[in-house]
Design a protein around this motif. Structure first.
Motif, PDB file in Angstrom:
ATOM      1  N   ARG A  43       0.827  -1.203   0.000  1.00 15.56           N
ATOM      2  CA  ARG A  43       0.000   0.000   0.000  1.00 15.56           C
ATOM      3  C   ARG A  43       0.864   1.257   0.000  1.00 15.56           C
ATOM      4  O   ARG A  43       0.506   2.256  -0.625  1.00 15.56           O
ATOM      5  CB  ARG A  43      -0.945  -0.025   1.190  1.00 15.56           C
ATOM      6  N   ILE A  44       2.001   1.212   0.665  1.00 11.16           N
ATOM      7  CA  ILE A  44       2.929   2.354   0.635  1.00 11.16           C
ATOM      8  C   ILE A  44       3.464   2.552  -0.778  1.00 11.16           C
ATOM      9  O   ILE A  44       3.521   3.680  -1.281  1.00 11.16           O
ATOM     10  CB  ILE A  44       4.079   2.148   1.646  1.00 11.16           C
ATOM     11  N   ILE A  45       3.848   1.454  -1.437  1.00 15.86           N
ATOM     12  CA  ILE A  45       4.350   1.539  -2.819  1.00 15.86           C
ATOM     13  C   ILE A  45       3.266   2.100  -3.734  1.00 15.86           C
ATOM     14  O   ILE A  45       3.528   2.993  -4.545  1.00 15.86           O
ATOM     15  CB  ILE A  45       4.832   0.162  -3.325  1.00 15.86           C
ATOM     16  N   TYR A  46       2.034   1.592  -3.614  1.00 17.82           N
ATOM     17  CA  TYR A  46       0.934   2.106  -4.439  1.00 17.82           C
ATOM     18  C   TYR A  46       0.722   3.596  -4.187  1.00 17.82           C
ATOM     19  O   TYR A  46       0.498   4.373  -5.126  1.00 17.82           O
ATOM     20  CB  TYR A  46      -0.367   1.352  -4.146  1.00 17.82           C
ATOM     21  N   GLY A  47       0.798   4.008  -2.931  1.00 23.06           N
ATOM     22  CA  GLY A  47       0.643   5.418  -2.599  1.00 23.06           C
ATOM     23  C   GLY A  47       1.739   6.280  -3.183  1.00 23.06           C
ATOM     24  O   GLY A  47       1.480   7.369  -3.721  1.00 23.06           O
ATOM     25  N   LEU A  48       2.989   5.808  -3.097  1.00 26.67           N
ATOM     26  CA  LEU A  48       4.114   6.553  -3.665  1.00 26.67           C
ATOM     27  C   LEU A  48       3.999   6.681  -5.182  1.00 26.67           C
ATOM     28  O   LEU A  48       4.296   7.733  -5.754  1.00 26.67           O
ATOM     29  CB  LEU A  48       5.439   5.886  -3.298  1.00 26.67           C
ATOM     30  N   VAL A  49       3.543   5.617  -5.832  1.00 26.07           N
ATOM     31  CA  VAL A  49       3.355   5.664  -7.290  1.00 26.07           C
ATOM     32  C   VAL A  49       2.258   6.667  -7.635  1.00 26.07           C
ATOM     33  O   VAL A  49       2.385   7.437  -8.594  1.00 26.07           O
ATOM     34  CB  VAL A  49       3.046   4.255  -7.850  1.00 26.07           C
ATOM     35  N   GLY A  50       1.195   6.692  -6.843  1.00 27.38           N
ATOM     36  CA  GLY A  50       0.122   7.655  -7.078  1.00 27.38           C
ATOM     37  C   GLY A  50       0.589   9.090  -6.900  1.00 27.38           C
ATOM     38  O   GLY A  50       0.277   9.973  -7.714  1.00 27.38           O
ATOM     39  N   ILE A  51       1.342   9.358  -5.851  1.00 24.81           N
ATOM     40  CA  ILE A  51       1.887  10.703  -5.619  1.00 24.81           C
ATOM     41  C   ILE A  51       2.847  11.083  -6.746  1.00 24.81           C
ATOM     42  O   ILE A  51       2.841  12.220  -7.227  1.00 24.81           O
ATOM     43  CB  ILE A  51       2.588  10.774  -4.248  1.00 24.81           C
ATOM     44  N   ALA A  52       3.650  10.118  -7.194  1.00 20.40           N
ATOM     45  CA  ALA A  52       4.582  10.385  -8.300  1.00 20.40           C
ATOM     46  C   ALA A  52       3.821  10.756  -9.564  1.00 20.40           C
ATOM     47  O   ALA A  52       4.237  11.654 -10.306  1.00 20.40           O
ATOM     48  CB  ALA A  52       5.458   9.162  -8.551  1.00 20.40           C
TER      49      ALA A  52
END
Length: 77
Positions: A43-52
């Motif tokens: 979920r952290i990775i998905y969130g970081l990709v979304g912010i990116a």
């Protein structure tokens, strides 16, 4: 391009590859590496990709250097 933009672009590319794998092969690489879609790390990775992705929206509206540069004057004949 700043360091933050480069990292954001890299994360966006990773996200695009992951979505391609999901679309073509029904395989979620992030979930497979980090313990499933419900794990905190995934979920952290998905969130970081979304912010990116949101950070990269700015690249759409940033004028390119070629557009900003004035054409060099041609010598007259």
């Amino acid at each position: 391009m700043s360091g933050i933009q480069r990292i954001a672009l890299l994360l966006t590319i990773i996200g695009a590859i992951n979505w391609g794998l999901i679309g073509f092969f029904q395989f979620d690489l992030v979930a497979a590496i980090f313990g499933g879609q419900e794990s905190a790390l995934s979920r952290i990775i998905y969130g970081l990709v979304g912010i990116a992705g949101l950070l990269n929206l700015g690249l759409l509206f940033k004028p390119s250097r070629e557009v900003e540069r004035e054409p060099e004057s041609q010598p007259s004949r």
